[in-house]
Design a protein around this motif. Structure first.
Motif, PDB file in Angstrom:
ATOM      1  N   PHE A 191      -2.884  24.278  56.779  1.00  0.00           N
ATOM      2  CA  PHE A 191      -2.777  23.075  56.209  1.00  0.00           C
ATOM      3  C   PHE A 191      -4.771  23.158  55.859  1.00  0.00           C
ATOM      4  O   PHE A 191      -4.813  22.615  55.441  1.00  0.00           O
ATOM      5  CB  PHE A 191      -1.919  22.299  56.698  1.00  0.00           C
ATOM      6  N   GLU A 192      -4.883  23.093  57.715  1.00  0.00           N
ATOM      7  CA  GLU A 192      -6.424  22.764  57.707  1.00  0.00           C
ATOM      8  C   GLU A 192      -7.532  23.735  56.841  1.00  0.00           C
ATOM      9  O   GLU A 192      -7.939  23.910  56.629  1.00  0.00           O
ATOM     10  CB  GLU A 192      -6.821  22.829  59.188  1.00  0.00           C
ATOM     11  N   GLU A 193      -6.821  25.031  56.785  1.00  0.00           N
ATOM     12  CA  GLU A 193      -7.260  26.045  55.985  1.00  0.00           C
ATOM     13  C   GLU A 193      -7.494  25.918  54.648  1.00  0.00           C
ATOM     14  O   GLU A 193      -8.850  25.732  53.965  1.00  0.00           O
ATOM     15  CB  GLU A 193      -6.982  27.367  56.359  1.00  0.00           C
ATOM     16  N   VAL A 194      -6.495  24.908  53.997  1.00  0.00           N
ATOM     17  CA  VAL A 194      -6.842  25.062  52.263  1.00  0.00           C
ATOM     18  C   VAL A 194      -7.247  23.833  52.212  1.00  0.00           C
ATOM     19  O   VAL A 194      -7.892  23.470  51.301  1.00  0.00           O
ATOM     20  CB  VAL A 194      -5.103  25.344  51.383  1.00  0.00           C
ATOM     21  N   VAL A 195      -6.930  22.832  53.211  1.00  0.00           N
ATOM     22  CA  VAL A 195      -7.185  21.179  52.810  1.00  0.00           C
ATOM     23  C   VAL A 195      -9.417  21.302  52.731  1.00  0.00           C
ATOM     24  O   VAL A 195      -9.290  20.494  51.805  1.00  0.00           O
ATOM     25  CB  VAL A 195      -6.552  20.579  53.784  1.00  0.00           C
ATOM     26  N   ALA A 196      -9.926  22.256  53.616  1.00  0.00           N
ATOM     27  CA  ALA A 196     -10.733  22.429  53.850  1.00  0.00           C
ATOM     28  C   ALA A 196     -11.777  22.930  52.825  1.00  0.00           C
ATOM     29  O   ALA A 196     -12.537  22.581  52.477  1.00  0.00           O
ATOM     30  CB  ALA A 196     -11.290  23.755  54.613  1.00  0.00           C
ATOM     31  N   LEU A 197     -10.790  23.728  51.095  1.00  0.00           N
ATOM     32  CA  LEU A 197     -11.634  24.255  50.522  1.00  0.00           C
ATOM     33  C   LEU A 197     -11.002  23.121  49.199  1.00  0.00           C
ATOM     34  O   LEU A 197     -11.747  23.052  48.402  1.00  0.00           O
ATOM     35  CB  LEU A 197     -10.152  25.123  50.054  1.00  0.00           C
ATOM     36  N   HIS A 198     -10.681  21.580  49.592  1.00  0.00           N
ATOM     37  CA  HIS A 198     -10.961  20.948  48.416  1.00  0.00           C
ATOM     38  C   HIS A 198     -11.847  19.542  48.833  1.00  0.00           C
ATOM     39  O   HIS A 198     -11.954  19.034  50.213  1.00  0.00           O
ATOM     40  CB  HIS A 198      -9.132  20.539  48.187  1.00  0.00           C
ATOM     41  N   PRO A 199     -11.731  18.408  48.375  1.00  0.00           N
ATOM     42  CA  PRO A 199     -12.342  17.260  48.531  1.00  0.00           C
ATOM     43  C   PRO A 199     -11.355  16.370  48.844  1.00  0.00           C
ATOM     44  O   PRO A 199     -10.121  15.942  48.629  1.00  0.00           O
ATOM     45  CB  PRO A 199     -13.313  16.201  47.286  1.00  0.00           C
ATOM     46  N   PRO A 200     -11.815  15.484  50.585  1.00  0.00           N
ATOM     47  CA  PRO A 200     -10.930  15.010  50.714  1.00  0.00           C
ATOM     48  C   PRO A 200     -10.388  13.628  50.763  1.00  0.00           C
ATOM     49  O   PRO A 200     -10.757  13.462  49.199  1.00  0.00           O
ATOM     50  CB  PRO A 200     -11.390  13.759  52.268  1.00  0.00           C
TER      51      PRO A 200
END
Length: 180
Positions: free
Chosen positions: A105-114
């Motif tokens: 979750f943290e890995e993929v979320v970090a690739l995109h705007p919050p």
């Protein structure tokens, strides 16, 4: 039949990245269950490797994709071109749901705007990559703007309101399968 790819190469990755909209299709195992097709867009999709993709899953009024993946994992992700060059690409594979607090979750979320509407991350281990002509898809003027309704609604509700909304709308699918 279209072309089969061994994996998602750089050229295909660039083409996927250029598409403003894509679709997911899932279904429960039960014959009487409902097939679900969901349109998606925005800066939420990532090619994570030659045979792995993922996206940030935003809170919606339903939870079919998550429920179907939890039950059986089957998924098809489809991209289609709406410009002058017709093309459809399908990624068939096994999907998984990753909730907040997990490494993926943290890995993929970090690739995109919050986004305050983020509820999960979906990853797919891609087993089959194919394209087809897309000749029947109309040519459209693509993306005159992004809708920011998901973000605005989540900001208005706030974290507690989003939790209440998910508890009301996202605990089970329309077929009664476990959601969130």
């Amino acid at each position: 039949m279209g072309k089969l790819f061994e994996a998602i190469d750089d050229g295909l990755r660039r083409w996927i990245d250029a598409q403003p909209m894509w679709f997911t299709a899932t279904a429960p195992l039960a014959a009487e269950g409902r097939v679900n097709v969901s349109p998606r867009g925005g800066d939420s999709f990532s090619v994570l490797g030659p045979r792995r993709v993922g996206w940030v899953d935003f809170t919606g009024s339903g939870v079919e994709t998550i429920a179907h993946l939890r039950e059986n994992g089957r998924i098809c992700v489809m991209f289609t071109s709406f410009d002058r060059r017709p093309r459809i690409v399908r990624l068939h594979g096994q999907g998984r749901v990753h909730l907040p607090g997990t490494a993926v979750f943290e890995e993929v979320v970090a690739l995109h705007p919050p986004n305050p509407s983020t509820r999960a991350v979906i990853t797919v281990d891609v087993e089959r990559v194919s394209d087809s002509c897309g000749w029947g898809v109309p040519v459209l003027e693509v993306v005159t703007g992004e809708r920011d309704l998901i973000r605005a609604s989540a900001e208005k509700k706030g974290p507690e309101g989003m939790n209440a909304y998910r508890a009301q709308k996202n605990t089970s699918s329309i077929d009664g399968l476990l959601g969130l």
